[in-house]
Design a protein around this motif. Structure first.
Motif, short mmCIF file in Angstrom:
data_model
loop_
_atom_site.label_atom_id
_atom_site.label_comp_id
_atom_site.label_asym_id
_atom_site.label_seq_id
_atom_site.Cartn_x
_atom_site.Cartn_y
_atom_site.Cartn_z
N LEU A 1 -14.19 10.68 -8.87
CA LEU A 1 -12.84 10.58 -8.36
C LEU A 1 -12.43 9.57 -7.42
N LYS A 2 -13.52 9.45 -6.51
CA LYS A 2 -13.19 8.12 -5.40
C LYS A 2 -13.43 6.86 -6.40
N ARG A 3 -14.33 6.73 -7.28
CA ARG A 3 -14.58 5.50 -7.88
C ARG A 3 -13.48 5.21 -8.91
N LEU A 4 -12.85 6.33 -9.33
CA LEU A 4 -11.59 6.10 -10.16
C LEU A 4 -10.54 5.82 -9.56
N GLU A 5 -10.23 6.03 -8.11
CA GLU A 5 -9.36 5.74 -7.29
C GLU A 5 -9.51 4.14 -6.93
N ILE A 6 -10.46 3.85 -6.92
CA ILE A 6 -10.87 2.37 -6.51
C ILE A 6 -10.68 1.50 -7.86
N ALA A 7 -11.05 2.33 -8.91
CA ALA A 7 -10.73 1.41 -10.64
C ALA A 7 -9.01 1.21 -10.74
N LYS A 8 -8.45 2.39 -10.18
CA LYS A 8 -7.01 2.13 -10.50
C LYS A 8 -6.56 1.15 -9.58
N ALA A 9 -6.87 0.96 -8.45
CA ALA A 9 -6.25 -0.09 -7.62
C ALA A 9 -6.90 -1.54 -8.08
N MET A 10 -8.28 -1.82 -8.36
CA MET A 10 -8.60 -2.79 -8.84
C MET A 10 -8.09 -3.24 -10.31
N ALA A 11 -7.41 -2.25 -11.10
CA ALA A 11 -7.00 -2.57 -12.45
C ALA A 11 -5.60 -3.43 -12.05
N THR A 12 -4.94 -3.55 -11.02
CA THR A 12 -3.90 -4.20 -10.76
C THR A 12 -4.08 -5.72 -10.53
N ASN A 13 -5.35 -5.88 -10.10
CA ASN A 13 -5.87 -7.17 -9.96
C ASN A 13 -5.50 -7.81 -8.73
N PRO A 14 -5.93 -7.11 -7.52
CA PRO A 14 -5.54 -7.56 -6.15
C PRO A 14 -6.52 -8.78 -5.55
N ASP A 15 -5.85 -9.21 -4.78
CA ASP A 15 -6.53 -10.35 -3.82
C ASP A 15 -6.69 -9.52 -2.57
N LEU A 16 -6.04 -8.59 -2.05
CA LEU A 16 -6.23 -7.81 -1.21
C LEU A 16 -6.36 -6.41 -1.25
N LEU A 17 -7.38 -5.65 -1.03
CA LEU A 17 -7.63 -4.24 -1.45
C LEU A 17 -7.68 -3.58 -0.26
N LEU A 18 -6.75 -2.38 -0.08
CA LEU A 18 -6.82 -1.56 1.15
C LEU A 18 -7.47 -0.26 0.74
N LEU A 19 -8.35 0.13 1.34
CA LEU A 19 -9.19 1.25 1.04
C LEU A 19 -9.05 2.35 2.11
N ASP A 20 -8.39 3.35 1.68
CA ASP A 20 -7.95 4.36 2.73
C ASP A 20 -9.22 5.72 2.34
N GLU A 21 -10.22 5.66 3.40
CA GLU A 21 -11.17 6.53 3.56
C GLU A 21 -11.74 6.80 2.18
N VAL A 22 -12.33 5.95 1.40
CA VAL A 22 -12.84 6.15 0.13
C VAL A 22 -13.95 6.66 0.19
N LEU A 23 -14.66 6.64 1.51
CA LEU A 23 -16.22 7.23 1.59
C LEU A 23 -16.05 8.88 1.96
N ALA A 24 -14.97 9.37 2.39
CA ALA A 24 -14.66 10.77 3.19
C ALA A 24 -15.23 11.83 1.97
N GLY A 25 -16.08 12.53 2.36
CA GLY A 25 -16.68 13.77 1.65
C GLY A 25 -17.74 13.39 0.53
#
Length: 240
Positions: free
Chosen positions: A142-166
């Motif tokens: 689910l954490k990887r999916l959350e990152i993938a959803k954001a990366m799909a928008t083709n960002p130059d700046l990616l804000l990661l909010d506690e993606v390693l929690a849990g």
């Protein structure tokens, strides 16, 4: 090259200060960390950068443009992507569907959106689960999916909010490698994180926030030795 510049940012909710006179800048290609105790104002800072709330005063510049107060969909088009601390996928849809939705940020063509989604799923290591329903994923996926959803928008700046929690220590190691891979693909990363193991391994610079106020900035080694940081964040006695 400076990608993001924040100057004297202030935000209050009633009598609660969530950001006070916050100034920082992030260079292109950096992995920059934001740490601090719970309730320090870290996510509120992310919400201001990504347009979910407007600051009361101060300015945010991205690629030299004043983006202060612009709405999220406009900022996404400009190249700012983000994850959320609480993941909320379309649970009854497939992994591929979830990521394809994000890809429509850069194209109106369904075939191109699916192609972009598949590329991102390969990047994050979820391609083999593209037909799995999101509700059936593990926490780490689910954490990887959350990152993938954001990366799909083709960002130059990616804000990661506690993606390693849990995550377990081994899962943190895998996620750390993924974050480095994303950076190596040309994406600048600003991350909020409590897992100090990852902060020390990933971040070139770190800012420490306490009650909305930046109290230290420097390399991870520098800030973790700062007595004020030890007291406010690590919870230890300064004399220990």
């Amino acid at each position: 090259m400076e990608l993001l510049k924040i100057s004297n940012l202030n935000k209050n909710f009633g009598g609660l200060t969530v950001t006070k006179d916050l100034t920082m800048h992030i260079n292109k290609g950096q992995i920059f960390g934001i740490i601090g105790p719970n309730g320090a104002g870290k996510s509120s800072l992310f919400n201001q950068i990504s347009g979910y709330i407007k600051p009361d005063s101060g300015s945010i510049f991205y690629k030299g443009e004043d983006i202060t107060g612009l709405p999220p969909h406009v900022l996404s088009k400009k190249g700012i992507g983000r994850t959320f601390q609480i993941v909320k996928p379309f649970k009854s849809e497939t992994v591929l569907y979830n990521v394809t939705v994000g890809a429509f940020n850069i194209t109106n063509n369904r075939k191109e959106a699916i192609q972009r989604a598949e590329e991102v799923l390969k990047l994050v290591g979820l391609y083999h689960k593209k037909d799995v329903l999101a509700k059936n994923l593990t926490i780490v996926d689910l954490k990887r999916l959350e990152i993938a959803k954001a990366m799909a928008t083709n960002p130059d700046l990616l804000l990661l909010d506690e993606v390693l929690a849990g995550l377990t220590p081994s899962e943190v190691d895998e996620a750390t490698k993924l974050i480095e891979k994303i950076r190596d693909n040309g994406v600048t990363i600003l991350m909020i994180e409590h897992v100090m193991q990852a902060v020390m391994a990933l971040c070139e610079r770190v800012v420490v926030i306490s009650y909305g106020i930046p109290i230290a900035e420097g390399t991870p080694e520098e800030v973790t030795k700062n007595p004020e940081v030890i007291t406010a964040y690590l919870g230890a006695d300064e004399d220990e």
